[in-house]
Scaffold this motif. Structure first.
Motif, mmCIF file in Angstrom:
data_model
loop_
_atom_site.group_PDB
_atom_site.id
_atom_site.type_symbol
_atom_site.label_atom_id
_atom_site.label_comp_id
_atom_site.label_asym_id
_atom_site.label_seq_id
_atom_site.Cartn_x
_atom_site.Cartn_y
_atom_site.Cartn_z
ATOM 1 N N ASP A 3 0.828 -1.199 0.000
ATOM 2 C CA ASP A 3 0.000 0.000 0.000
ATOM 3 C C ASP A 3 0.864 1.252 0.000
ATOM 4 O O ASP A 3 1.922 1.295 0.649
ATOM 5 C CB ASP A 3 -0.904 0.032 1.239
ATOM 6 C CG ASP A 3 -1.994 -1.026 1.187
ATOM 7 O OD1 ASP A 3 -2.330 -1.472 0.071
ATOM 8 O OD2 ASP A 3 -2.501 -1.396 2.256
ATOM 9 N N CYS A 4 0.412 2.272 -0.706
ATOM 10 C CA CYS A 4 1.090 3.566 -0.750
ATOM 11 C C CYS A 4 1.167 4.134 0.665
ATOM 12 O O CYS A 4 0.161 4.135 1.382
ATOM 13 C CB CYS A 4 0.314 4.514 -1.662
ATOM 14 S SG CYS A 4 0.878 6.225 -1.602
ATOM 15 N N CYS A 7 -1.437 7.523 0.612
ATOM 16 C CA CYS A 7 -2.893 7.397 0.513
ATOM 17 C C CYS A 7 -3.426 6.037 0.978
ATOM 18 O O CYS A 7 -4.634 5.833 1.026
ATOM 19 C CB CYS A 7 -3.366 7.683 -0.906
ATOM 20 S SG CYS A 7 -2.806 6.474 -2.142
ATOM 21 N N LYS A 8 -2.519 5.100 1.267
ATOM 22 C CA LYS A 8 -2.863 3.773 1.787
ATOM 23 C C LYS A 8 -3.634 2.891 0.805
ATOM 24 O O LYS A 8 -4.260 1.918 1.200
ATOM 25 C CB LYS A 8 -3.664 3.868 3.102
ATOM 26 C CG LYS A 8 -3.020 4.723 4.159
ATOM 27 C CD LYS A 8 -1.697 4.193 4.582
ATOM 28 C CE LYS A 8 -1.142 5.025 5.738
ATOM 29 N NZ LYS A 8 0.287 5.076 5.756
ATOM 30 N N THR A 9 -3.609 3.209 -0.490
ATOM 31 C CA THR A 9 -4.230 2.347 -1.485
ATOM 32 C C THR A 9 -3.162 1.437 -2.097
ATOM 33 O O THR A 9 -1.974 1.741 -2.048
ATOM 34 C CB THR A 9 -4.925 3.159 -2.601
ATOM 35 O OG1 THR A 9 -3.953 3.976 -3.257
ATOM 36 C CG2 THR A 9 -6.034 4.022 -2.050
ATOM 37 N N GLY A 10 -3.600 0.327 -2.681
ATOM 38 C CA GLY A 10 -2.670 -0.627 -3.266
ATOM 39 C C GLY A 10 -1.879 -0.022 -4.421
ATOM 40 O O GLY A 10 -2.430 0.706 -5.246
ATOM 41 N N MET A 11 -0.599 -0.341 -4.465
ATOM 42 C CA MET A 11 0.260 0.148 -5.549
ATOM 43 C C MET A 11 0.373 -0.932 -6.611
ATOM 44 O O MET A 11 0.242 -2.116 -6.333
ATOM 45 C CB MET A 11 1.654 0.496 -5.006
ATOM 46 C CG MET A 11 1.657 1.679 -4.058
ATOM 47 S SD MET A 11 3.325 2.204 -3.602
ATOM 48 C CE MET A 11 3.767 0.956 -2.395
ATOM 49 N N LYS A 12 0.639 -0.508 -7.833
ATOM 50 C CA LYS A 12 0.852 -1.454 -8.926
ATOM 51 C C LYS A 12 2.353 -1.631 -9.132
ATOM 52 O O LYS A 12 3.158 -0.794 -8.719
ATOM 53 C CB LYS A 12 0.196 -0.949 -10.202
ATOM 54 C CG LYS A 12 0.770 0.354 -10.707
ATOM 55 C CD LYS A 12 0.025 0.835 -11.935
ATOM 56 C CE LYS A 12 0.597 2.173 -12.387
ATOM 57 N NZ LYS A 12 -0.091 2.695 -13.544
ATOM 58 N N ASP A 22 7.247 -0.685 -6.965
ATOM 59 C CA ASP A 22 5.844 -0.468 -6.622
ATOM 60 C C ASP A 22 5.529 1.013 -6.808
ATOM 61 O O ASP A 22 6.251 1.874 -6.296
ATOM 62 C CB ASP A 22 5.591 -0.897 -5.172
ATOM 63 C CG ASP A 22 5.867 -2.380 -4.997
ATOM 64 O OD1 ASP A 22 5.010 -3.176 -5.428
ATOM 65 O OD2 ASP A 22 6.934 -2.740 -4.465
ATOM 66 N N CYS A 24 2.562 4.241 -6.948
ATOM 67 C CA CYS A 24 1.272 4.899 -6.761
ATOM 68 C C CYS A 24 1.296 6.065 -7.745
ATOM 69 O O CYS A 24 2.119 6.982 -7.593
ATOM 70 C CB CYS A 24 1.102 5.409 -5.329
ATOM 71 S SG CYS A 24 -0.383 6.432 -5.107
ATOM 72 N N HIS A 27 1.141 9.505 -6.004
ATOM 73 C CA HIS A 27 2.052 9.982 -4.965
ATOM 74 C C HIS A 27 3.527 9.640 -5.128
ATOM 75 O O HIS A 27 4.378 10.357 -4.623
ATOM 76 C CB HIS A 27 1.567 9.493 -3.594
ATOM 77 C CG HIS A 27 0.231 10.046 -3.244
ATOM 78 N ND1 HIS A 27 -0.911 9.276 -3.296
ATOM 79 C CD2 HIS A 27 -0.156 11.291 -2.887
ATOM 80 C CE1 HIS A 27 -1.942 10.028 -2.967
ATOM 81 N NE2 HIS A 27 -1.525 11.252 -2.721
#
Length: 130
Positions: A3-4, A7-12, A22, A24, A27
């Motif tokens: 997770d970023c 922003c705490k969302t999953g990174m690709k 990884d 984001c 960010h």
């Protein structure tokens, strides 16, 4: 999937100079320990020793938010701020570095301004920790 730290969302995952990192999109980029070193070395080999664009380069120093505290994406410990090629980066000495959007490009730009780097001289031992 990590997770970023912003922003705490999953990174690709993406490849940068054949190194899987990884990302984001909003960010920045997470580099595991030693991946920044691998990317800078591969950049040097891919670009070559001199480019006419190097004559027009200017030092890049992205802004720094001293109030922001980020946690490592691996261990959740607070990361320290360190400087690498005049760019402030968030560092977990055990796991890796976080580069905000534009900071990887600034690091690579600033390295191209170092004659020793361009000539192929190995980076300093200190750089290998990143």
């Amino acid at each position: 999937m990590l997770d970023c730290p912003v922003c705490k969302t999953g990174m690709k995952q993406e490849k940068v100079h054949d190194v899987t990192v990884d990302v984001c999109d909003a960010h920045g980029i997470w580099l595991d320990k030693k991946e920044l070193f691998l990317i800078t070395e591969r950049e040097r080999h891919d670009v070559g020793s001199f480019s006419w664009n190097d004559l027009f380069r200017r030092l890049q120093k992205p802004g720094l938010d001293l109030d922001r505290k980020l946690s490592c994406v691996m261990c959740e410990q607070e990361m320290k701020i360190d400087r690498y090629e005049d760019v402030h980066i968030d560092v977990c000495l055990d796991h890796g570095v976080w580069l905000d959007v534009g900071e990887l490009e600034a690091v690579l730009n600033n390295l191209r301004m170092d004659p020793a780097y361009v000539r192929g001289v190995a980076l300093r031992v200190k750089d290998m920790r990143f």
